[in-house]
Enzyme design. Sequence first.
Site, PDB file in Angstrom:
ATOM      1  CG  ASP A  19      -6.419  -6.134   0.837  1.00  0.00           C
ATOM      2  OD1 ASP A  19      -6.318  -4.800   1.229  1.00  0.00           O
ATOM      3  OD2 ASP A  19      -7.057  -6.589   0.122  1.00  0.00           O
ATOM      4  CG  ASP A  69     -12.015  -2.174  -1.372  1.00  0.00           C
ATOM      5  OD1 ASP A  69     -13.213  -1.880  -1.587  1.00  0.00           O
ATOM      6  OD2 ASP A  69     -11.543  -3.224  -1.038  1.00  0.00           O
ATOM      7  CE  LYS A  71     -15.490  -4.164   0.443  1.00  0.00           C
ATOM      8  NZ  LYS A  71     -14.144  -4.145   0.597  1.00  0.00           N
ATOM      9  CB  THR A  78     -21.581  10.393   7.194  1.00  0.00           C
ATOM     10  OG1 THR A  78     -22.442  11.027   8.155  1.00  0.00           O
ATOM     11  CG2 THR A  78     -20.382   9.693   7.428  1.00  0.00           C
ATOM     12  CB  THR A 133     -16.735 -12.305  -3.463  1.00  0.00           C
ATOM     13  OG1 THR A 133     -15.589 -11.777  -2.845  1.00  0.00           O
ATOM     14  CG2 THR A 133     -16.855 -11.621  -4.642  1.00  0.00           C
ATOM     15  N   GLY A 224      -5.277 -10.121  -5.398  1.00  0.00           N
ATOM     16  CA  GLY A 224      -4.181  -9.914  -4.338  1.00  0.00           C
ATOM     17  C   GLY A 224      -3.389 -11.186  -4.012  1.00  0.00           C
TER      18      GLY A 224
END
Length: 251
Positions: A19, A69, A71, A78, A133, A224
Amino acid sequence: MTKTMSNKESLEKLIFALDMGGGLDDVMSWVRRLAGHVGVFKVGKEAFTRFGPQLVQSIQETGSRVFLDLKFHDIPNTVARAAEGAVELGVAMFNVHALGGMSMMTETVESVKKMAGRRELPMPLILGVTVLTSLNDEDLQRLGFTCTTGELVLRLARMAQDAGLSGVVASAQDVEAIRAACGKDFVIVTPGIRGLARVAGDDQKRVLTAEEAVRRGSDYLVIGRPIRTAEDPVAAADDFCREIARGLSAR
């Protein structure tokens, strides 16, 4: 760091979150730099929106595994079709929002099994996202929930297991309760992992150290910023592997 068997096991549990800003070459420079020091690279919405499947394929060409990732959270059909695309990409794991409901999760599991079997591809781990989180009890109340974050996490984890998912993404603070409710084979991936010093600008509220998260029962840790902003990112990744190894030894 010498790759003993225990260190190899700890390395495989370390997921580095890609990220960051920059172009594809910048992202891939991080992959090449950390390959062999982390087990999985997480491709989230930021990176996938900018670089698409090309990034996943480029990471895989280095021999590294990918956690997609994104989500997924939509109507069952879909999400199931999107999950089939994740299988075709050959990712090691991907996630869906457990709040999407039982039908969405069960249809996704069935579609992934069929696609993997038809294409003779490995079955990826399918993970349910419980509660982000960045959210705490006060945030849930504002959203209309009357339960605590811990109660909602546990409810969603049980639902994900009943739907046939491999495991969940959950805060380290919820790991022990999930492990007790869902058993030793249910995979738990934990974001919000920090080093002994918190990172400036931290927006995650339910966080723990790597050693403590693994001791509580986490199977994979997503890290990260603590690696990316370190003076020596490779050394930081190796330090986290050592923390993970200590956590495994303390179980």
